[in-house]
Enzyme design. Structure first.
Site, PDB file in Angstrom:
ATOM      1  N   CYS A  91       0.813  -1.228   0.000  1.00 48.10           N
ATOM      2  CA  CYS A  91       0.000   0.000   0.000  1.00 48.10           C
ATOM      3  C   CYS A  91       0.838   1.266   0.000  1.00 48.10           C
ATOM      4  O   CYS A  91       0.308   2.359  -0.210  1.00 48.10           O
ATOM      5  CB  CYS A  91      -0.960  -0.008   1.181  1.00 48.10           C
ATOM      6  SG  CYS A  91      -1.893  -1.528   1.302  1.00 48.10           S
ATOM      7  N   HIS A 141      -2.912   6.786   3.301  1.00 47.84           N
ATOM      8  CA  HIS A 141      -3.391   5.510   2.761  1.00 47.84           C
ATOM      9  C   HIS A 141      -4.802   5.274   3.289  1.00 47.84           C
ATOM     10  O   HIS A 141      -5.080   5.447   4.475  1.00 47.84           O
ATOM     11  CB  HIS A 141      -2.441   4.386   3.191  1.00 47.84           C
ATOM     12  CG  HIS A 141      -2.959   3.020   2.863  1.00 47.84           C
ATOM     13  ND1 HIS A 141      -3.575   2.728   1.665  1.00 47.84           N
ATOM     14  CD2 HIS A 141      -2.978   1.867   3.586  1.00 47.84           C
ATOM     15  CE1 HIS A 141      -3.936   1.458   1.663  1.00 47.84           C
ATOM     16  NE2 HIS A 141      -3.592   0.914   2.817  1.00 47.84           N
ATOM     17  N   ASN A 163     -10.224  -0.291   0.701  1.00 52.34           N
ATOM     18  CA  ASN A 163      -8.763  -0.221   0.666  1.00 52.34           C
ATOM     19  C   ASN A 163      -8.272  -0.778  -0.669  1.00 52.34           C
ATOM     20  O   ASN A 163      -8.352  -1.978  -0.913  1.00 52.34           O
ATOM     21  CB  ASN A 163      -8.201  -1.038   1.838  1.00 52.34           C
ATOM     22  CG  ASN A 163      -6.684  -1.039   1.881  1.00 52.34           C
ATOM     23  OD1 ASN A 163      -6.021  -0.680   0.902  1.00 52.34           O
ATOM     24  ND2 ASN A 163      -6.138  -1.464   3.003  1.00 52.34           N
TER      25      ASN A 163
HETATM   26  O1  UT7 Z   1      -3.404  -1.769   3.890  1.00 56.25           O
HETATM   27  C1  UT7 Z   1      -3.283  -2.271   5.180  1.00 56.25           C
HETATM   28  C2  UT7 Z   1      -4.382  -3.230   5.390  1.00 56.25           C
HETATM   29  N1  UT7 Z   1      -4.858  -3.536   6.682  1.00 56.25           N
HETATM   30  C3  UT7 Z   1      -5.291  -2.694   7.618  1.00 56.25           C
HETATM   31  O2  UT7 Z   1      -5.158  -1.510   7.574  1.00 56.25           O
HETATM   32  C4  UT7 Z   1      -6.013  -3.342   8.781  1.00 56.25           C
HETATM   33  C5  UT7 Z   1      -5.852  -2.609  10.073  1.00 56.25           C
HETATM   34  N2  UT7 Z   1      -6.813  -3.118  11.040  1.00 56.25           N
HETATM   35  C6  UT7 Z   1      -8.094  -2.750  11.041  1.00 56.25           C
HETATM   36  O3  UT7 Z   1      -8.525  -1.963  10.212  1.00 56.25           O
HETATM   37  C7  UT7 Z   1      -8.989  -3.295  12.124  1.00 56.25           C
HETATM   38  O4  UT7 Z   1      -8.199  -4.034  13.050  1.00 56.25           O
HETATM   39  C8  UT7 Z   1     -10.125  -4.204  11.580  1.00 56.25           C
HETATM   40  C9  UT7 Z   1     -11.150  -3.345  10.844  1.00 56.25           C
HETATM   41  C10 UT7 Z   1      -9.593  -5.261  10.670  1.00 56.25           C
HETATM   42  C11 UT7 Z   1     -10.836  -4.852  12.765  1.00 56.25           C
HETATM   43  O5  UT7 Z   1     -11.321  -3.848  13.643  1.00 56.25           O
HETATM   44  P1  UT7 Z   1     -11.057  -3.985  15.197  1.00 56.25           P
HETATM   45  O6  UT7 Z   1     -11.696  -2.819  15.848  1.00 56.25           O
HETATM   46  O7  UT7 Z   1      -9.589  -4.183  15.418  1.00 56.25           O
HETATM   47  O8  UT7 Z   1     -11.892  -5.266  15.559  1.00 56.25           O
HETATM   48  P2  UT7 Z   1     -11.424  -6.556  16.333  1.00 56.25           P
HETATM   49  O9  UT7 Z   1     -10.608  -7.439  15.465  1.00 56.25           O
HETATM   50  O10 UT7 Z   1     -10.878  -6.154  17.664  1.00 56.25           O
HETATM   51  O11 UT7 Z   1     -12.808  -7.260  16.612  1.00 56.25           O
HETATM   52  C12 UT7 Z   1     -13.784  -6.688  17.517  1.00 56.25           C
HETATM   53  C13 UT7 Z   1     -14.993  -7.584  17.542  1.00 56.25           C
HETATM   54  C14 UT7 Z   1     -14.650  -9.041  17.772  1.00 56.25           C
HETATM   55  O12 UT7 Z   1     -15.704  -9.621  18.514  1.00 56.25           O
HETATM   56  P3  UT7 Z   1     -15.572  -9.840  20.109  1.00 56.25           P
HETATM   57  O13 UT7 Z   1     -14.379 -10.718  20.285  1.00 56.25           O
HETATM   58  O14 UT7 Z   1     -15.380  -8.463  20.684  1.00 56.25           O
HETATM   59  O15 UT7 Z   1     -16.865 -10.455  20.468  1.00 56.25           O
HETATM   60  C15 UT7 Z   1     -14.621  -9.643  16.384  1.00 56.25           C
HETATM   61  O16 UT7 Z   1     -14.915 -11.008  16.385  1.00 56.25           O
HETATM   62  O17 UT7 Z   1     -15.649  -7.533  16.260  1.00 56.25           O
HETATM   63  C16 UT7 Z   1     -15.724  -8.858  15.702  1.00 56.25           C
HETATM   64  N3  UT7 Z   1     -15.512  -8.765  14.275  1.00 56.25           N
HETATM   65  C17 UT7 Z   1     -16.507  -8.479  13.402  1.00 56.25           C
HETATM   66  N4  UT7 Z   1     -17.836  -8.291  13.583  1.00 56.25           N
HETATM   67  C18 UT7 Z   1     -18.562  -8.022  12.486  1.00 56.25           C
HETATM   68  C19 UT7 Z   1     -14.355  -8.855  13.578  1.00 56.25           C
HETATM   69  N5  UT7 Z   1     -14.584  -8.639  12.273  1.00 56.25           N
HETATM   70  C20 UT7 Z   1     -15.900  -8.421  12.135  1.00 56.25           C
HETATM   71  C21 UT7 Z   1     -16.730  -8.135  11.032  1.00 56.25           C
HETATM   72  N6  UT7 Z   1     -18.042  -7.937  11.258  1.00 56.25           N
HETATM   73  N7  UT7 Z   1     -16.240  -8.028   9.778  1.00 56.25           N
END
Ligand code: UT7
Length: 323
Positions: free
Chosen positions: A116, A240, A270
């Site tokens: 990216c 980005h 993205n």
């Molecule tokens: O070009 C570079 C590419 N990558 C990035 O920039 C990624 C950087 N990371 C992120 O953008 C974020 O970490 C994500 C958007 C991927 C995830 O957001 P988060 O706030 O870090 O969520 P999390 O992984 O901490 O998950 C929070 C909760 C979890 O449930 P519990 O354990 O709190 O019950 C997950 O299981 O949200 C749940 N969850 C979802 N729920 C609905 C994880 N993904 C999803 C989803 N839809 N897609």
């Protein structure tokens, strides 16, 4: 990274163009196939919809042609094509070779993979070529991540998409737009975001998030230091387009109000190498940048790479574009 030596021949961006595949995938569409919701995706990422489809060559030709048309540059006079992409259409030859042929260019062409951060890497590389005598360079950032996304994996399927953005850079006598730059990579972090050949993207979202904010801030601070400017002088930051919360956190730490950030991820998702040129083009099309404004481009990505550049829009006012 070094500062730009005095009296190096600079360059200005004289045209830009974008391309997005026509097919739009909304969060509501993803709700049909994944255990997710529009509410969750918008709240955690800012993304509402994304474009998917097309090929890296096809999208690059479209954005590249628009940039060439806008600049008025004869394609046959372009000295080099830099195509930043992490999703080439084929392993061999480079996608840039096919784009070169399709656009009627008669010059060297190469792909550059810095994930990216690729477009900013490409822009800096192009300035190096201009310092070495090149006069006109086409820099394109394109990715077709839909092809390497596992659409059953809600960790990644909500984020990634396809698109392309391009700029034409032309040499000027004297100082150009680029005032400071920084390129970085940390291979020890590669396990947090990768895709094997023939496989899908794997990502530790939390770790990538944490590192992303840090390395964007580090890189942007270095570029501003090299440019001799401070954060409050930056009129527009083009980050980005990965996640609005990452952009917010990075802006907070840099002391740049979020209102000064260019964002398109709400409608593009993205798009990796395409994300910064898509956001830059949107800001330019909406007259958010005036002659003399300082613009900060800052990206991060798999690798983990980071890259940033400070541009003074328009470059030196008395700098004639070389023929
Ligand atoms: O070009 C570079 C590419 N990558 C990035 O920039 C990624 C950087 N990371 C992120 O953008 C974020 O970490 C994500 C958007 C991927 C995830 O957001 P988060 O706030 O870090 O969520 P999390 O992984 O901490 O998950 C929070 C909760 C979890 O449930 P519990 O354990 O709190 O019950 C997950 O299981 O949200 C749940 N969850 C979802 N729920 C609905 C994880 N993904 C999803 C989803 N839809 N897609």
């Amino acid at each position: 990274m070094p500062t730009i030596p005095p009296n190096v021949r600079g360059a200005v961006i004289t045209g830009w163009g974008t391309a997005l595949p026509p097919k739009v995938l909304t969060n509501h569409d993803l709700e049909q196939t994944l255990d997710t919701s529009d509410h969750w995706i918008v709240e955690r990422t800012g993304i509402r919809e994304r474009h998917v489809g097309g090929t890296t060559v096809g999208l690059s030709v479209e954005s590249g042609r628009k940039a060439l048309d806008m600049s008025g540059v004869d394609p046959a006079t372009i000295d080099a094509l830099v195509l930043a992409t992490t999703t080439p259409d084929r392993t061999v030859p480079a996608s840039s070779a096919t784009v070169q042929k399709e656009l009627g260019l008669r010059c060297g062409a190469f792909d550059l993979n810095a994930a990216c951060s690729g477009f900013v890497y490409g822009l800096v590389q192009a300035h190096g070529l201009i310092a070495m005598g090149a006069k006109k360079i086409l820099v394109i950032g394109t990715d077709t991540l839909a092809r390497i996304t596992d659409w059953d994996d809600r960790n990644t399927a909500i984020l990634f998409a396809d698109g392309s953005g391009a700029v034409v850079l032309e040499a000027v006598e004297g100082e150009g737009q680029l005032l400071g730059w920084d390129l970085d990579a940390d291979g020890s972090a590669e396990r947090f975001l990768y895709s094997d050949i023939g496989g899908f993207i794997h990502m530790d979202g939390k770790e990538v998030f944490r590192r992303a904010v840090r390395i964007m801030v580090d890189s942007a601070t270095k570029s501003m230091g090299h440019a001799g400017c401070t954060a409050d002088e930056i009129k527009l930051v083009v980050p980005h387009q990965a996640n609005l919360r990452i952009i917010q956190a990075a802006c907070d730490r840099l002391g740049i109000p979020i209102e000064r950030a260019a964002t398109v991820l709400q409608h593009t998702g993205n798009t990796s190498s395409a994300s910064i040129p898509l956001a830059l083009a949107d800001a330019l099309d909406n007259s958010r940048v005036q002659q003399g404004d300082l613009v900060l481009l800052v990206g991060f990505g798999a690798g983990m790479t980071a890259a940033s550049a400070v541009l003074r829009w328009g470059g030196s006012t008395d700098a004639p574009v070389m023929m």
